[in-house]
Design an enzyme around this catalytic site. Structure first.
Site, PDB file in Angstrom:
ATOM      1  N   HIS A  19      -1.048  -7.294  -7.920  1.00 16.14           N
ATOM      2  CA  HIS A  19       0.153  -7.211  -7.087  1.00 16.14           C
ATOM      3  C   HIS A  19      -0.123  -7.880  -5.744  1.00 16.14           C
ATOM      4  O   HIS A  19      -1.006  -7.468  -4.991  1.00 16.14           O
ATOM      5  CB  HIS A  19       0.542  -5.750  -6.867  1.00 16.14           C
ATOM      6  CG  HIS A  19       1.755  -5.581  -6.007  1.00 16.14           C
ATOM      7  ND1 HIS A  19       2.997  -6.075  -6.345  1.00 16.14           N
ATOM      8  CD2 HIS A  19       1.917  -4.971  -4.811  1.00 16.14           C
ATOM      9  CE1 HIS A  19       3.864  -5.770  -5.411  1.00 16.14           C
ATOM     10  NE2 HIS A  19       3.229  -5.105  -4.460  1.00 16.14           N
TER      11      HIS A  19
ATOM     12  N   LYS B 173       5.173  -8.870   2.431  1.00 16.32           N
ATOM     13  CA  LYS B 173       4.348  -9.956   1.872  1.00 16.32           C
ATOM     14  C   LYS B 173       5.194 -11.181   1.539  1.00 16.32           C
ATOM     15  O   LYS B 173       4.837 -12.315   1.898  1.00 16.32           O
ATOM     16  CB  LYS B 173       3.626  -9.468   0.613  1.00 16.32           C
ATOM     17  CG  LYS B 173       2.675  -8.311   0.826  1.00 16.32           C
ATOM     18  CD  LYS B 173       1.929  -7.933  -0.427  1.00 16.32           C
ATOM     19  CE  LYS B 173       2.854  -7.425  -1.511  1.00 16.32           C
ATOM     20  NZ  LYS B 173       3.528  -6.161  -1.140  1.00 16.32           N
TER      21      LYS B 173
ATOM     22  N   ASP C 207       4.731 -11.713  -5.910  1.00 14.03           N
ATOM     23  CA  ASP C 207       4.830 -10.388  -6.509  1.00 14.03           C
ATOM     24  C   ASP C 207       3.713 -10.103  -7.501  1.00 14.03           C
ATOM     25  O   ASP C 207       2.990  -9.136  -7.359  1.00 14.03           O
ATOM     26  CB  ASP C 207       6.192 -10.182  -7.176  1.00 14.03           C
ATOM     27  CG  ASP C 207       6.367  -8.736  -7.624  1.00 14.03           C
ATOM     28  OD1 ASP C 207       6.165  -7.843  -6.785  1.00 14.03           O
ATOM     29  OD2 ASP C 207       6.685  -8.509  -8.804  1.00 14.03           O
TER      30      ASP C 207
ATOM     31  N   ARG D  27     -11.923  -5.997  15.233  1.00 16.28           N
ATOM     32  CA  ARG D  27     -11.468  -6.745  16.406  1.00 16.28           C
ATOM     33  C   ARG D  27     -12.329  -7.961  16.700  1.00 16.28           C
ATOM     34  O   ARG D  27     -11.889  -8.889  17.366  1.00 16.28           O
ATOM     35  CB  ARG D  27     -11.440  -5.825  17.639  1.00 16.28           C
ATOM     36  CG  ARG D  27     -10.517  -4.635  17.474  1.00 16.28           C
ATOM     37  CD  ARG D  27     -10.365  -3.865  18.752  1.00 16.28           C
ATOM     38  NE  ARG D  27      -9.698  -4.653  19.778  1.00 16.28           N
ATOM     39  CZ  ARG D  27      -9.434  -4.184  21.004  1.00 16.28           C
ATOM     40  NH1 ARG D  27      -9.775  -2.970  21.338  1.00 16.28           N
ATOM     41  NH2 ARG D  27      -8.843  -4.972  21.882  1.00 16.28           N
TER      42      ARG D  27
END
Length: 325
Positions: free
Chosen positions: A142, A163, A181, A247
């Site tokens: 997916h 997405k 998808d 980060r």
């Protein structure tokens, strides 16, 4: 994730590897069930204990020369034993003449004989590459697969996180859609993962509020790709205050799919963030890393240099005598 394996016939092999049919054009519907290819050598010496009859049998200069040194009766016997019901076909390389005994044995067993002007090594590589791409086990993942300037990026995340909308913006920025998808994924080798769209979803995207759109129709053939390697994974996560995200880019997260380890980053999704630009930058940073440049190392070097400079300055201040008042 559902695993599936495509089917391949001898006719598919002829078409996609550009082989010519020397004999048996009526039997091109025979199935090929493995990408492994046999170059029979021990068989011409009479050893059939481990004969892989289900493989394509490739005859090149070496095999043919050795067989021609045998008597007619031995060639006939050995080639008849090679023609098993599960044998898909024989391939003769380098435009070599086909042995009469092979023609007769293959005809009786309804096995096609194919030919090529390529050397055995070349045609072996071509056939293996094609068969691996068709017969390798596949997993349905997916996500959305987009090619960003030559980097295959698999975008994953929970349903509804954005997405497809992000991928559409990337297409508008000049990048290419591979699958939306559902992504059919297979391992080309131990280090290469390849993804493509299921046949029913090729060139299509689902955009909530709009419905199904055809990317090729709206943006042209330059906006789509039939398949691409999966070089990098971007996982979209809903931002929460208590979630720790990388980060500095030095965490080195990965994800293993079909036995292949793929680098992965997690990107927080929050109102106002331009995900398309962030993913585009992540892909370009990945490419820079593969070329030997690491921005994290540059930051570490700059920080170390700054610390050394400050330490030296503080030391100089402490060692400088104060003027008498």
């Amino acid at each position: 994730m559902v695993q599936s394996v495509s089917s391949v016939t001898v006719g598919d092999l002829v078409k996609n590897v550009r082989l010519k049919v020397i004999q048996g054009k009526d039997y091109l519907d025979r199935p090929i069930i493995t990408s492994d290819i046999c170059r029979p050598a021990l068989e011409f010496a009479g050893y059939f204990t481990h004969y892989p009859a289900e493989r394509i049998q490739l005859l090149g200069i070496t095999e043919t020369a050795f067989a021609n040194e045998l008597t007619h009766e031995k060639r006939k016997t050995y080639l008849e034993r090679m023609c098993k019901p599960q044998t898909p076909c024989f391939v003769v390389s380098t435009d070599l003449p086909v042995m009469t005994e092979l023609q007769k044995a293959a005809k009786e067993a309804h096995i096609p004989i194919l030919g090529t002007h390529l050397t055995s090594s070349r045609v072996l590589g071509n056939m293996t590459s094609y068969l691996v791409s068709r017969l390798a086990p596949r997993k349905s993942v997916h996500g959305v697969l987009v090619d960003i300037n030559g980097v295959g990026v698999l975008i994953t995340g929970d349903s509804g996180i954005g997405k497809s909308e992000t991928a559409l913006e990337l297409v508008r920025r000049g990048h290419r859609l591979v699958a939306d998808d559902r992504v059919e994924v297979y391992a080309r080798d131990e280090q290469t993962l390849v993804g493509s769209a299921p046949a029913i979803l090729q060139h299509l995207m689902e955009i909530r509020g709009i419905g199904i759109i055809n990317v090729m129709t709206l943006y042209g053939t330059g906006a789509i790709m039939p398949e691409d390697t999966i070089d990098f994974i971007v996982h979209l996560e809903t931002w929460t205050p208590d979630t720790q995200f990388d980060r500095l880019g030095d965490r080195g997260d990965t994800q293993t799919i079909q036995g292949v380890v793929v680098p992965k980053v997690s990107v927080p999704v929050r109102t106002g963030r331009n995900l398309a630009i962030i993913i585009e930058s992540a892909a370009m940073n990945y490419r820079a890393n593969t070329m030997g440049y690491d921005a994290t190392e540059t930051f570490d070097e700059n920080l170390s240099r700054l610390i050394k400079q400050n330490t030296a300055r503080d030391k100089a201040r402490r060692e400088t005598p104060k003027n008498d008042q």
